[in-house]
Design an enzyme around this catalytic site. Structure first.
Site, PDB file in Angstrom:
ATOM      1  N   ASP A   1       0.849  -1.185   0.000  1.00 30.99           N
ATOM      2  CA  ASP A   1       0.000   0.000   0.000  1.00 30.99           C
ATOM      3  C   ASP A   1       0.888   1.239   0.000  1.00 30.99           C
ATOM      4  OD1 ASP A   1       1.026   0.127   2.543  1.00 30.99           O
ATOM      5  OD2 ASP A   1      -0.911   0.154   3.577  1.00 30.99           O
TER       6      ASP A   1
ATOM      7  N   ASP B   1       1.376   5.105   1.933  1.00 28.53           N
ATOM      8  CA  ASP B   1       0.999   5.932   3.086  1.00 28.53           C
ATOM      9  C   ASP B   1       1.526   7.354   2.921  1.00 28.53           C
ATOM     10  OD1 ASP B   1      -0.050   3.600   4.337  1.00 28.53           O
ATOM     11  OD2 ASP B   1       1.967   3.079   5.034  1.00 28.53           O
TER      12      ASP B   1
ATOM     13  N   ASP C   1      -3.381   5.146   2.384  1.00 29.23           N
ATOM     14  CA  ASP C   1      -3.738   5.730   3.678  1.00 29.23           C
ATOM     15  C   ASP C   1      -3.289   7.175   3.728  1.00 29.23           C
ATOM     16  OD1 ASP C   1      -4.852   3.400   4.598  1.00 29.23           O
ATOM     17  OD2 ASP C   1      -3.120   2.792   5.796  1.00 29.23           O
TER      18      ASP C   1
END
Length: 509
Positions: free
Chosen positions: A330, A332, A454
């Site tokens: 992912d 961030d 995120d």
């Protein structure tokens, strides 16, 4: 070391009696023998258990090392390590004590009296070369070790990491941390390990981890790791927890209900929340590694979104990419503003802008709860920070192509063109197969992909701690906080550093 407030207190020695596990006094049968169990590598829980066992048998087991101790009992330490510890206590040269392996203690417990000390009971000196000692001298805290991206022991770290992952998937967090620490230590070593003798005296290597390492060195693979890989439960947990929004507990419940893969989940009629529905819909994309180039492309979008709603804001890429990794699962980002308080209300505006531009396939925002109650300061109930945060799934266009180049009407016509020559198919099953094949082909030509992102908003006064906390890795952060607590008596979080001795915060200078 276990923090003092969490240790079980052992009863003090008194005269010719000792207390058993129930607190009753029992005769001290061997007044000339005073035992001390070294906690190093043994652990507080095991030391407590063995100490109580000895007292129940009538042995005098000292809680604190002193001049009266006659036998020092150690586990997984060599004589050199124990002597070094004695010297650190200021007792290295002045005392004549027996330095014994825990095997002498357990044999004495079985016999009911101190057994004769033989050569095999005595702690042996560490028999490794000076080069090996210098080469493998590492700190017991992962945060104090330099860890290179060039892993010289990937065969060992991969095995330990898989067992750590399996333990975590089964909610065995203690075993997971133990394997993670062992894997991190092996990764930090500057050369390849070819012999178990090279590992003597190293921290963070428990009995289980050493068995796995020995198996790999002797046989090329670990039988336990291979068995885990083939486990139906492990495979199912990997698949189900790969769904965004699904944790180990949910996956375990589904497995107990007979769900082991995505097809069974889709057919089961399970009620899924919004996150799980999005995770299932974009499963393949979200389980494909994200590249640094893709992370940078998303970063440009996020920066544009932030600039459009609050000029002068700062956006920092964190996580594995900040540590130098080339891929991740992912992306961030930390967002702040140089003027304290300006960041308040920023997240909803950024999310609204991203949604209006069609970049978000899913989003869930949580508000900032740090110091919301008056009983602060910087020690939340868990290590999870309490910043305002947006968990999202981004729609990232591949390359320079725009989604508008493939309008929906053209896609519908293309579908009809592909299927038209086969409209005379004999059965509905053939038509279904053709449709499925087209969908697979269309997916391979899809001009966008889903990516987990995120977004975290931090006040500038907490930004340095936030960057540290969100850079990772998870084990590094755990070890850093453990070091701060044990060695400095401070509480470190992603919000602040609190001195438990002076009862004050340490600001960023």
């Amino acid at each position: 070391m276990v923090p003092l407030k969490r240790r079980k207190t052992l009863p003090s020695d008194a005269g010719n009696t000792v207390s058993d596990s129930s607190g009753h006094k029992v005769p001290n049968k061997f007044s000339q023998v005073v035992l001390f169990l070294l906690e190093r590598k043994m652990g507080a829980s095991r030391r407590f258990f063995l100490s109580q066992l000895g007292r129940n048998k009538g042995f005098q087991v000292a809680d604190v090392f002193s001049e009266s101790v006659t036998h020092v009992i150690s586990e997984n330490n060599c004589g050199t390590e124990v002597r070094t510890w004695l010297e650190s206590q200021g007792r290295g040269q002045s005392l004549r004590v027996h330095l014994l392996d825990v095997s002498w203690y357990t044999e004495s417990m079985r016999a009911g009296h101190p057994v004769a000390i033989t050569h095999r009971h005595k702690l042996q000196e560490q028999q490794i070369s000076e080069a090996e000692v210098a080469l493998f001298s590492v700190s017991s805290y992962a945060c104090q070790r330099r860890t290179t991206l060039d892993n010289h022991n990937s065969n060992l770290t991969d095995a330990l990491s898989l067992l750590a992952e399996n333990a975590e998937l089964n909610n065995e967090d203690g075993r997971g941390v133990a394997f993670r620490r062992a894997a991190a230590l092996m990764k930090a070593l500057p050369t390849q390990v070819i012999s178990m003798s090279q590992l003597r005296g190293l921290p963070c290597l428990g009995e289980h981890s050493l068995r796995v390492i020995k198996d790999v060195l002797e046989n090329g693979v670990s039988s336990e790791v291979e068995s885990t890989k083939q486990s139906k439960r492990y495979k199912a947990l990997k698949i189900l927890t790969g769904i965004f929004g699904v944790g180990a507990k949910t996956a375990d419940r589904w497995i107990r209900e007979g769900i082991y893969n995505l097809e069974q989940l889709r057919d089961s009629g399970q009620t899924l929340n919004r996150a799980q529905k999005s995770g299932l819909e974009h499963y393949d994309d979200l389980n494909e590694p994200v590249t640094k180039a893709e992370a940078d492309a998303i970063g440009e979008i996020v920066q544009k979104a932030v600039d459009s709603v609050l000029t002068g804001s700062q956006v920092a890429l964190t996580g594995g990419f900040r540590r130098g990794k080339l891929t991740g699962h992912d992306v961030d980002f930390l967002i702040t503003h140089p003027e304290e308080g300006k960041e308040v209300g920023l997240m909803p505006k950024v999310v609204a802008w991203l949604e209006s531009q069609g970049f978000l396939l899913y989003q869930k925002t949580t508000r900032n709860s740090y110091l919301e109650s008056k009983d602060g300061p910087a020690r939340p109930a868990s290590n999870m920070d309490r910043f305002e945060r947006c968990f999202s799934i981004f729609k990232l266009t591949k390359g320079k192509e725009q989604e508008s180049t493939q309008p929906e009407e053209q896609n519908d016509l293309k579908t009809k063109d592909v299927l038209r020559p086969h409209m005379q198919a004999d059965t509905d099953q053939q038509l279904c197969e053709l449709s499925k094949n087209y969908q697979m082909e269309a997916a391979s030509h899809k001009i966008w992909r889903a990516v987990r992102v995120d977004l975290v908003v931090s006040p500038i006064s907490q930004f340095a701690f936030a960057v540290l906390g969100w850079t990772g890795s998870k084990l590094f952060e755990r070890e850093l906080r453990r070091w701060a607590g044990h060695e400095k008596n401070m509480s470190l979080s992603s919000h602040a550093l609190f001195d438990n001795t002076q009862l004050c915060f340490h600001p960023v200078s």
